[in-house]
Each structure stands twice: as structure tokens, then as C-alpha cells.
Design a protein around this motif. Structure first.
Motif, mmCIF file in Angstrom:
data_model
loop_
_atom_site.group_PDB
_atom_site.id
_atom_site.type_symbol
_atom_site.label_atom_id
_atom_site.label_comp_id
_atom_site.label_asym_id
_atom_site.label_seq_id
_atom_site.Cartn_x
_atom_site.Cartn_y
_atom_site.Cartn_z
ATOM 1 N N SER A 1 7.617 4.911 4.584
ATOM 2 C CA SER A 1 6.604 3.911 4.874
ATOM 3 C C SER A 1 6.670 2.747 3.902
ATOM 4 O O SER A 1 7.053 2.894 2.739
ATOM 5 N N ILE B 1 4.804 -1.431 3.041
ATOM 6 C CA ILE B 1 3.870 -2.512 3.315
ATOM 7 C C ILE B 1 4.569 -3.810 2.962
ATOM 8 O O ILE B 1 5.155 -3.933 1.884
ATOM 9 N N HIS C 1 7.194 0.014 8.636
ATOM 10 C CA HIS C 1 6.050 -0.731 8.117
ATOM 11 C C HIS C 1 4.734 -0.106 8.574
ATOM 12 O O HIS C 1 4.516 0.102 9.763
ATOM 13 N N SER C 2 3.879 0.175 7.607
ATOM 14 C CA SER C 2 2.507 0.574 7.922
ATOM 15 C C SER C 2 1.653 -0.666 8.156
ATOM 16 O O SER C 2 0.743 -0.659 8.989
ATOM 17 N N LEU D 1 -6.217 -2.430 0.663
ATOM 18 C CA LEU D 1 -5.107 -1.512 0.422
ATOM 19 C C LEU D 1 -5.564 -0.066 0.206
ATOM 20 O O LEU D 1 -4.734 0.836 0.119
ATOM 21 N N TYR E 1 -4.080 2.987 1.947
ATOM 22 C CA TYR E 1 -2.652 3.233 1.731
ATOM 23 C C TYR E 1 -2.347 3.793 0.343
ATOM 24 O O TYR E 1 -1.192 4.084 0.037
ATOM 25 N N ASP F 1 0.131 6.686 -0.437
ATOM 26 C CA ASP F 1 0.723 7.081 0.847
ATOM 27 C C ASP F 1 1.725 6.043 1.354
ATOM 28 O O ASP F 1 1.964 5.940 2.549
ATOM 29 N N VAL F 2 2.297 5.263 0.442
ATOM 30 C CA VAL F 2 3.286 4.268 0.834
ATOM 31 C C VAL F 2 4.484 4.372 -0.104
ATOM 32 O O VAL F 2 4.334 4.549 -1.310
ATOM 33 N N THR G 1 -1.774 0.972 -4.907
ATOM 34 C CA THR G 1 -1.110 1.932 -4.029
ATOM 35 C C THR G 1 -0.116 2.832 -4.759
ATOM 36 O O THR G 1 0.245 3.893 -4.238
ATOM 37 N N PRO H 1 3.232 2.730 -5.205
ATOM 38 C CA PRO H 1 4.371 3.129 -4.377
ATOM 39 C C PRO H 1 5.496 3.690 -5.245
ATOM 40 O O PRO H 1 5.516 3.505 -6.464
#
Length: 390
Positions: free
Chosen positions: A2, A4, A24-25, A64, A67, A70-71, A109, A111
Motif C-alpha cells: 500500500s 499514499i 495506492h490507498s 491521515l 492510515y 497501515d501504509v 503514518t 511508513p
């Protein structure tokens, strides 16, 4: 995996991410015409047949929270005008500076990795302190700026943390100035990429090596003649080697041709020679391939030769992009690139439709990340992340 996409523009980086296997989410962009372009081309971003949220608005207002944790990757090209060599050079004083928003997105997020892109001007000496500030914020995104702090004071605090060695950076960040022509894009377009991996992952990564070179283009023209033969240009119609390149060509001619690892730079002719003449409307079948009159040469704006990668396509701060987005025909005359031709120079596919008037679509293209360059970098990041689970 995933992802963004922030500050998506016309979608060059987002499409490269999708081609590299990211799903892409959410895609975030404020410009109405650019958003319409993305809507009309959604299938190019749905690499796994899944839908995504298209947020049309200020990235600072995008929530955000859903997400967080979770990204896999956050990517984007924060608006480059504050640092562009063709802009007002206001840097962090420019209200369009969105690097703080990019840092905040990483902080919220967390990531596993991020990919941010910007113009070469970001590395100018006059922006050195702010670039270091951005770099350290991305390394320690959880060390947020206090309400009472100026950015200079925040920078000093980050420098203290970093130099002490007592705290491991949250992200290991690398940056490099990449020339798109070195990766098979028919355009000399230099852009700064900032790529970071969360340090707890222990990933060892480096930027992908170039696959194309200017020397190999010279060799294919003036040593082997393969370039002209491929384009069916007779010897009597081939231009003479540039005087300033003759010594270099001589050296290339004496080099051992065995074991070559790179391809020649792609040229404007390579990219667009199979398209119909836009000045012959009866031949036109491709969308966005329409002739626009009025091109002229003036100081600093001379257009792109047919047999070199194009000059950097520009968005322009005042309407039509400065007259530089032009083709120099074989007879020396000039005309504007059509939107479809410019799209090819940015390595967008022919079925990608741009929304808006000519000046607006050229602005979208002038701001875009070449799809092929985006895919090369994104695929390298994807392979590094996928390697963790092997």
C-alpha cells in the motif's frame, strides 16, 4: 504494498509507483484540472484492480489518521516552485513549500519507506540550511517543531540530536540528483530524490545505477552510425559531428566495444518521430496531439534539437511555459511540442488523456515526474521492501 501519493499533480510519480507494484490507498492533489486528469486515467493507478481515495484539496487538510501504521510507502513531489531555478527562489518562505506537510505525513503514518522528489534548485547553496533541515526532519519525523521554535531553532535541536549519536535516526535517508536521461527518458531532466527506509528494518539500499548514457548516444551517431541507420537518415542528410565533441568521439571510437552495459540516451526523434505531423490535421488520430501556433526563439528559449534528449520541460510561472517547450525542426525552424509529444517526453502512455486547456496541460506535464524514472526508483524500493519477507 500500500502507498499514499501526496502532491500527485498529473500523476507521473503515482503511475511509476503503481507500475512498480504499489497499490495506492489514497492520492492527494489540490488542482482541479490535474484531479480530472487522474480521474480520467484511474486504470493506470490501479495496479491490482483496486480503487483508491482521490482527495481533491489541500494536502494539509487530508486526514491521515485512518492510515497510521497501515501504509508501506508515502511518495510525492512537494510543489517545486519555492526552489525552482526558474521561480522566485523564496524557499521555505514561500507559502507553497509543502515539505513540512510531507514530514508530518511520515510522522503520522510511520511508513516503512518514503520517496520524495523535487527540483535541482533544492540543492542550491542558498537553500543549504533548509535542505539540511528537511533531511533531518525526515530522519527524525517524531521530533516535531515546538510552537515557540523558529525553523532555525528546530534545526539546531535536530543537529544536536543527530551529532550526539545517542539516538538512532528513525529513518535512514539518502538523496541523489538524478538525470532522467540516464534512465531511458528522452529528456535531460535533473531532479532530487529523497528516499528513506525505517531504520528498524535494517535495509541496505542504494539508488539504481544509470542504464543509458550520453557517450553511447555519441557512439551510436558518430562511431557506428546505428542511430542514423535506425531512423533511415541517409549519410548526405546527417549533420556533422559538433566541433566541441570531436575529441570525445575520437576517444569513443578507440574504446573497446565489448561488454557495454548502457544504452544510448533516448532522443526527441526516438520519442516522437512516428507521430503524425500536427500541422496536418487530417492525419491526427491521437488525443492531445494538436498543433499550437506562436512558437518563437528568444534569449534563453531556443527549443530542443531533434537528435538529443529534449531540454527540461517547464511548467512556467506565467502562462505558457516560457517558450522553451519547443521542437527545433531539421530545417532550424521551431514549433511548440503538442501535449501528446510532451507526454511522450515524460514517458506517459499514449492512452493517457490530459484534461484542461493547452497551457494548463503543458503546466501539468512541466511539473510531472517522468513515469519511467519514477518506476525505476519505485521498483528499487519495492524490491528492497519485498526482500524483507523472503
Amino acid at each position: 504494498m500500500s502507498s499514499i501519493e501526496l502532491f500527485a499533480g498529473a500523476g507521473g510519480l503515482a503511475m511509476g509507483m503503481a507500475r512498480a507494484g504499489f497499490q495506492h490507498s489514497a492520492v492527494v492533489e489540490w488542482d482541479d484540472d490535474a484531479c480530472q486528469t487522474i480521474r480520467e486515467n484511474r486504470t493506470h493507478y490501479d495496479s491490482h484492480g483496486e480503487d483508491f481515495v482521490l482527495f481533491e484539496g489541500d494536502a494539509r487538510k487530508f486526514d491521515l489518521t485512518p492510515y497510521a501504521g497501515d501504509v508501506e510507502v508515502i511518495s510525492g513531489g512537494p510543489p517545486c516552485q519555492p526552489f525552482s531555478l526558474g521561480g522566485k527562489h523564496r524557499g521555505n518562505l514561500d507559502e507553497r513549500d509543502m515539505f513540512p506537510t510531507a514530514v508530518q505525513a511520515v510522522n503520522k503514518t510511520m511508513p516503512r519507506a518514503f520517496i520524495f522528489e523535487n527540483v535541482k534548485g533544492l540543492l542550491r547553496q542558498s537553500f543549504a540550511s533548509y535542505f539540511e533541515y528537511t533531511y533531518l526532519q525526515l530522519s527524525y519525523p517524531e521530533v516535531v517543531k515546538r510552537k515557540s521554535e523558529t525553523w532555525e531553532s528546530h534545526l539546531a535541536r535536530l543537529e544536536g540530536i543527530h551529532s550526539s549519536g545517542k539516538r538512532k535516526p528513525t529513518y535512514n535517508v539518502l538523496f541523489r540528483l538524478l538525470n532522467a536521461a540516464d534512465y531511458g527518458v528522452p529528456q535531460k531532466r535533473e531532479r532530487v530524490f529523497l528516499v528513506g527506509f525505517r531504520s528498524d528494518l535494517g535495509i541496505e539500499w542504494s539508488f539504481p545505477e544509470p542504464t543509458h548514457s550520453g557517450d553511447e548516444l555519441l557512439r551510436s551517431k558518430w562511431v557506428t552510425g546505428e542511430y542514423w541507420e535506425r531512423h533511415r537518415i541517409a549519410k548526405k542528410h546527417r549533420p556533422a559531428p559538433p566541433e566541441k565533441m570531436k575529441k570525445r568521439i575520437s576517444r569513443l571510437a578507440s574504446d573497446d566495444l565489448q561488454g557495454l552495459r548502457q544504452e544510448p540516451w533516448m532522443t526527441v526523434r526516438d520519442a516522437i518521430s512516428d507521430l503524425p505531423d500536427p500541422e496536418e490535421p487530417s492525419l491526427l488520430t491521437l488525443p492531445n496531439h494538436v498543433f499550437t501556433p506562436g512558437a518563437r526563439v528568444y534569449k534563453g528559449h531556443t527549443g530542443s534539437p531533434y537528435d538529443e534528449p529534449s531540454k527540461t520541460l517547464k511548467a512556467g510561472a506565467h502562462g505558457v511555459p516560457g517558450g522553451e517547450n519547443m521542437l527545433v525542426r531539421d530545417d532550424g525552424s521551431v514549433r511548440y511540442f503538442t501535449v501528446r509529444e510532451a507526454a511522450r517526453l515524460q514517458t506517459f502512455p499514449d492512452d493517457y488523456i490530459f484534461h484542461g486547456a493547452w497551457g494548463e496541460t503543458m503546466r501539468q506535464l512541466g511539473n510531472a515526474v517522468p513515469v519511467r524514472l519514477a518506476e525505476v526508483v519505485a521498483r528499487s524500493v519495492s524490491e528492497a521492501l519485498n526482500g524483507l519477507s523472503m
